[in-house]
Write an enzyme that holds these catalytic residues in place. Structure first.
Site, mmCIF file in Angstrom:
data_model
loop_
_atom_site.group_PDB
_atom_site.id
_atom_site.type_symbol
_atom_site.label_atom_id
_atom_site.label_comp_id
_atom_site.label_asym_id
_atom_site.label_seq_id
_atom_site.Cartn_x
_atom_site.Cartn_y
_atom_site.Cartn_z
ATOM 1 N N ALA C 78 117.185 102.456 -75.940
ATOM 2 C CA ALA C 78 115.768 102.789 -76.075
ATOM 3 C C ALA C 78 115.418 104.082 -75.347
ATOM 4 O O ALA C 78 114.483 104.776 -75.737
ATOM 5 C CB ALA C 78 114.900 101.641 -75.558
ATOM 6 N N THR C 79 116.165 104.430 -74.298
ATOM 7 C CA THR C 79 115.898 105.710 -73.636
ATOM 8 C C THR C 79 116.084 106.844 -74.636
ATOM 9 O O THR C 79 115.218 107.716 -74.788
ATOM 10 C CB THR C 79 116.818 105.888 -72.422
ATOM 11 O OG1 THR C 79 116.528 104.857 -71.467
ATOM 12 C CG2 THR C 79 116.608 107.243 -71.761
ATOM 13 N N ASN C 158 107.291 96.773 -69.100
ATOM 14 C CA ASN C 158 108.530 96.232 -68.536
ATOM 15 C C ASN C 158 108.374 95.737 -67.108
ATOM 16 O O ASN C 158 109.166 94.915 -66.649
ATOM 17 C CB ASN C 158 109.636 97.277 -68.595
ATOM 18 C CG ASN C 158 109.232 98.588 -67.953
ATOM 19 O OD1 ASN C 158 108.269 99.220 -68.393
ATOM 20 N ND2 ASN C 158 109.933 98.989 -66.917
ATOM 21 N N GLN C 186 110.789 96.025 -74.733
ATOM 22 C CA GLN C 186 110.589 94.718 -74.103
ATOM 23 C C GLN C 186 109.942 93.719 -75.050
ATOM 24 O O GLN C 186 109.678 92.578 -74.652
ATOM 25 C CB GLN C 186 109.713 94.866 -72.849
ATOM 26 C CG GLN C 186 110.345 95.664 -71.729
ATOM 27 C CD GLN C 186 111.425 94.877 -70.976
ATOM 28 O OE1 GLN C 186 111.617 93.681 -71.186
ATOM 29 N NE2 GLN C 186 112.158 95.566 -70.098
ATOM 30 N N SER C 206 115.937 98.405 -78.104
ATOM 31 C CA SER C 206 117.223 98.424 -77.422
ATOM 32 C C SER C 206 117.854 97.056 -77.615
ATOM 33 O O SER C 206 117.149 96.042 -77.648
ATOM 34 C CB SER C 206 116.983 98.688 -75.932
ATOM 35 O OG SER C 206 118.201 98.909 -75.268
ATOM 36 N N HIS C 208 120.056 95.537 -75.507
ATOM 37 C CA HIS C 208 120.403 94.783 -74.302
ATOM 38 C C HIS C 208 119.229 94.058 -73.652
ATOM 39 O O HIS C 208 119.414 93.350 -72.665
ATOM 40 C CB HIS C 208 121.112 95.675 -73.279
ATOM 41 C CG HIS C 208 120.218 96.584 -72.485
ATOM 42 N ND1 HIS C 208 119.759 96.264 -71.236
ATOM 43 C CD2 HIS C 208 119.726 97.792 -72.766
ATOM 44 C CE1 HIS C 208 119.021 97.266 -70.780
ATOM 45 N NE2 HIS C 208 118.985 98.209 -71.691
ATOM 46 N N THR C 246 129.997 109.443 -83.900
ATOM 47 C CA THR C 246 130.654 108.287 -84.494
ATOM 48 C C THR C 246 129.831 107.025 -84.244
ATOM 49 O O THR C 246 129.449 106.749 -83.112
ATOM 50 C CB THR C 246 132.051 108.118 -83.902
ATOM 51 O OG1 THR C 246 132.820 109.286 -84.224
ATOM 52 C CG2 THR C 246 132.763 106.892 -84.454
ATOM 53 N N CYS C 331 113.198 101.265 -52.179
ATOM 54 C CA CYS C 331 113.534 101.161 -50.768
ATOM 55 C C CYS C 331 114.497 102.229 -50.297
ATOM 56 O O CYS C 331 114.618 102.475 -49.111
ATOM 57 C CB CYS C 331 114.186 99.818 -50.474
ATOM 58 S SG CYS C 331 113.167 98.452 -50.980
#
Ligand SMILES: Cc1ncc(COP(=O)(O)O)c(C=O)c1O
Ligand SMILES: Cc1ncc(COP(=O)(O)O)c(C=O)c1O
Lengths: 129, 399, 399, 129
Positions: C78-79, C158, C186, C206, C208, C246, C331
């Site tokens: 999706a990126t 997301n 999402q 996407s 995944h 490909t 963080c």
């Protein structure tokens, strides 16, 4: 390189003629009434040669040789076979009819024209004495 | 002969099967009990484990190329790597000049990318390869200009298997302060590849040419992450900001394992393939009227590109449909177009049009080679019989 | 508690495991005896078989989205789809205008792409979502200009799992002749997605996020291949010239199977997840001082984003290291940066910084949810005990 | 969101103090010699409070409370524990020493400064009578 190197679908008629090539060859010996004609150029990917024996305004025998794709080989074979027994007809064969019968894709019409031209050249050629 | 016969696969240059050992590593990163987490999820242990595997794979790929791990940027394949290398370097260094040198026999991933840059205002020089299709410094040097920023030359040609003479080109580029990109998609795992020995600043590789999965590749960038490229894909800043997108753990791990195996097995395998290839060539050339395309000596072991006199390409391919091979011509387009690589080599149209690329690999056997030779010989002979002789009716060329 | 305990995976929004049924389809396209050939190798039967599987997958993906198969373009995720949609449409239609509207709560794949276009001369309006983080036509309409060419709004956020009100935005865009891109990464497989009902011209997905493999995605392009985009990756002309490279058969086949399964199982699964999610929320909110981020009603079943009063984010995450969850704060950077999404929602820094995203999915169980609730409650209580009270020494805010 | 949301590696000392938090709490009841001090702001992510009982120029007892990352909690716990028995020293503790002892990454020095400031504020505070 492989991206565009696909093979088209061939009809069963094309497959059969490509495999067995009926009417392939020469007319042997010295034959009165023999004619021959050719068209095309190997460098352009298609060359077809016909030989025939004419008798009483009809095609008595016909043989072909061809350099070209399976459609060309099949078309030349079909023309040679179906010419036998036909009256000599300057308008035969017709590429569109050939394309329909053999299920040849439109972009191959140019190659079929070479088959037509070769046969018509053969019919128009001077006969051997 | 019918289409249901078991096909003999002789198209390893198009793609290779994934080695079963690689498949196992990949499957280990897929299912609910596997290492499936997102390598970017550094807030939890499964994510960190995925990241560790990605980094191990990065080390394997770096090792095969003689590179440092941070110099490896994951991509979706060599096509993307080539695009990122060429556009990324051209755009990043646009202020230094807008001229690029490449060769006429590059893969489309390089040529089409260069065409795109031409549309955007870059100038490209496409050099014709030398004798036998080899690109060497002799061709590149005269093309260099003061505003040249990048030279892109492939390592191994994908159609004819020739090995270009890259080290002197690398040296030349270094002297002139020009970046050097190498498309090594067909080289990695097939012959030793070392970025320093080549003098490469950028180098593209793909997993699926070396028994890894399709859809993953890498770009080597000398000095990364300090040296930079203009990214093509934005969003999240993965890969030091040079290639965003969720890292595909199983793909990357598969590439790492494939490259590790290649490194370990390459020398012995190259020998085996060279001897199979020689057997194949001996069998084919025995026919007569068969021409080897490309330099006979400077070549990878796996690829043979041959042209046959007196047979038409499409009929040859159809007659050989028990073999999975690539053809040097494009049959589906209206006018049959011969391979641009063979034309750049100066092959005449008939020979270019009736060429076959036979490429062998890890699972090729002597029996397959022998069966292939028998088939090719029989079908070429049959098609030559169907073909008019030179002395058939008038002359060959007459209409 | 130690790191070797079995982790409870509550990060399905970051990525999902690949369904075992999908893994089997993928493995069927990998090894030497599998369907491994290059789908572009149309000259031989194995290549054509691979192509057939790719096209079957294209039909599955199209079916889930209510699209036609040629409107589906394969990408690496999706990126890339977001990049291709936004840059590809912007560049293709640059002569019609250079203004784009999007929202502040989009994924980085959209935001960073827009930033890049800003550098290249486009103008972008970033609208702030309405109540509860929902983006609707009320926010978009005032931002439209005569030179607006594209609106890009995500379907499901997301981070917080909210569902934007897209159909009226699609209608608005249609009226104004503006292209509408939807990032549905999402959403696909989680709730019904229909490109016509949304009025979407472009839609990114996407694999995944829906139990397919990482590293493959698709872009829906209305009217493709007649309608066009400026490609990002050149070389060979795959996917109607809009995305070269490909095709990764196993990846695409995996995405097809994942989307087929999602279509079949989504309604029942959504119900199951909603009830698990409600159980999770009931357990957490019982603690007190817990805030749900984002609209409580317009949301996907799988995602809960909660903020905890009186606990610091990094300590919370570490205390909960038996849970694989995402945190709303960064963080590792020098100054801890709270999520830009939560800030756009107006959450104060402390709450934004102590947020957790808990996302559940196909393999989540009631037992896992109950264990997670127990753990969160215990650790939040413990950290609150460690924390100074409001009345400890001077006032809370004093330095 | 997950991309940068990583957890640093914590040393075993940090882990232990984070789990058990020795010296956490208050000094109970009314205590002569009690001092307390704080620094930081919850809104900025760190707040630390110390209480101590001073006697004869030394720290007799010390307790802490902390809002912050595990490093902050561990550092506050360490300071409270090691303060006990020490002479009151306006130059103690030192953030760099704390960072070394607990293996705190450099970007966290700012957070450790809050711990240091809170303790020093505690030492400098007026004693309860
Ligand atoms: C020399 C060369 N470069 C680039 C590519 C493209 O690589 P990929 O298939 O990984 O996109 C190939 C193969 O297709 C290749 O042979
Ligand atoms: C809303 C949204 N858009 C885009 C992406 C990026 O997709 P991919 O991981 O396939 O690159 C994600 C997930 O990472 C996402 O959640």
């Amino acid at each position: 390189m492989s991206l565009h190197a696909g093979l088209p679908e061939y009809s069963s008629e094309v497959r059969r003629r490509f495999e067995r090539a009926p009417r392939l060859g020469h007319l042997a010996g010295k034959l009165p009434g023999r004619v021959s004609g050719a068209a095309g150029d190997v460098r352009q990917g298609v060359r077809v040669v016909f030989e025939a024996r004419l008798a009483e305004g009809r095609v008595a025998q016909c043989r072909f040789r061809a350099y070209g794709c399976p459609h060309v080989i099949a078309a030349a074979s079909w023309v040679a076979e179906h010419a036998e027994g036909r009256r000599v007809d300057p308008a035969w064969p017709d590429v569109h009819q050939l394309a329909r019968l053999l299920q040849v894709p439109p972009h191959k019409l140019g190659s079929l024209l070479v088959v037509q031209d070769a046969f018509r050249a053969c019919m128009a050629a001077p006969r051997e004495a | 002969m019918n289409d249901k016969h078991e096909t003999i696969y002789l198209d390893y240059a198009a793609t290779t099967p994934v080695d079963e050992r690689v498949v196992r590593c990949m499957v280990d990163c897929l299912g609910p009990d596997a290492c499936f987490a997102n390598p970017a999820s550094s807030s939890h242990a499964p994510g960190r484990e995925a990241r560790n595997r990605v980094e191990r794979a990065r080390r394997e790929v770096a090792a095969l190329l003689g590179a440092k791990p941070p110099e490896i940027i994951w991509t979706s394949g060599a096509t993307e790597s080539d695009n990122l290398a060429i556009k990324g370097a051209a755009r990043f260094h646009a202020d230094r000049g807008r001229h690029i040198v490449t060769s006429r026999t590059e893969h489309k991933a390089v040529l089409d990318t260069c065409r795109q840059l031409e549309k955007e205002g870059w100038q490209i020089t496409y050099v014709t390869p030398g004798e036998g299709g080899i690109v060497s410094a002799a061709e590149i040097e005269p093309a260099l200009r003061p505003d040249t920023v990048l030279v892109s030359v492939m390592f191994v040609n994908n159609e004819i298997g020739t090995v270009n003479d890259l080290a002197p080109i690398g040296e030349l580029c270094r002297e002139r302060g020009v970046l050097f990109h190498v498309d090594a998609a067909q080289a990695a795992g097939k012959l030793p590849v070392n970025v320093d020995a080549l003098g490469a600043d950028l180098l593209s590789v793909s997993a699926h040419k070396a028994y890894g999965p399709k859809g993953v590749g890498a770009l080597y960038l000398r000095g990364s992450p300090k040296s930079r490229l203009e990214p093509m894909i934005h969003g999240g800043g993965h890969e030091w900001g040079m290639r965003s997108g969720t890292l595909a753990t199983h793909q990357i791990v598969g590439m790492g394992e494939a490259f590790r195996l290649a490194a370990a097995e390459q020398p012995a395998e190259a020998e085996r393939l060279a001897s199979l290839r020689d057997r194949l060539w001996a069998g084919l050339s025995g026919l007569g009227g068969v021409h080897l395309n490309g330099d006979p000596a400077r070549r990878v072991p796996g690829i043979l590109n041959v042209s046959f006199e007196g047979v038409e390409g499409e009929s040859l391919l159809f007659a050989l449909r028990e073999l999975a091979v690539s053809s040097g011509s494009a049959c589906t387009s209206a006018s049959r177009e011969a391979s641009y690589v063979l034309r750049a080599l100066g092959r005449d149209d008939q020979l270019a049009q009736s060429s076959l690329r036979l490429s062998i690999g890890r699972y090729s056997t002597r029996e397959e080679v022998d069966r292939a030779v028998g088939l090719v010989r029989a079908q070429v002979e049959r098609l030559r019989e169907i073909s008019p002789r030179d002395d058939d009716e008038s002359t060959k060329g007459a209409a």
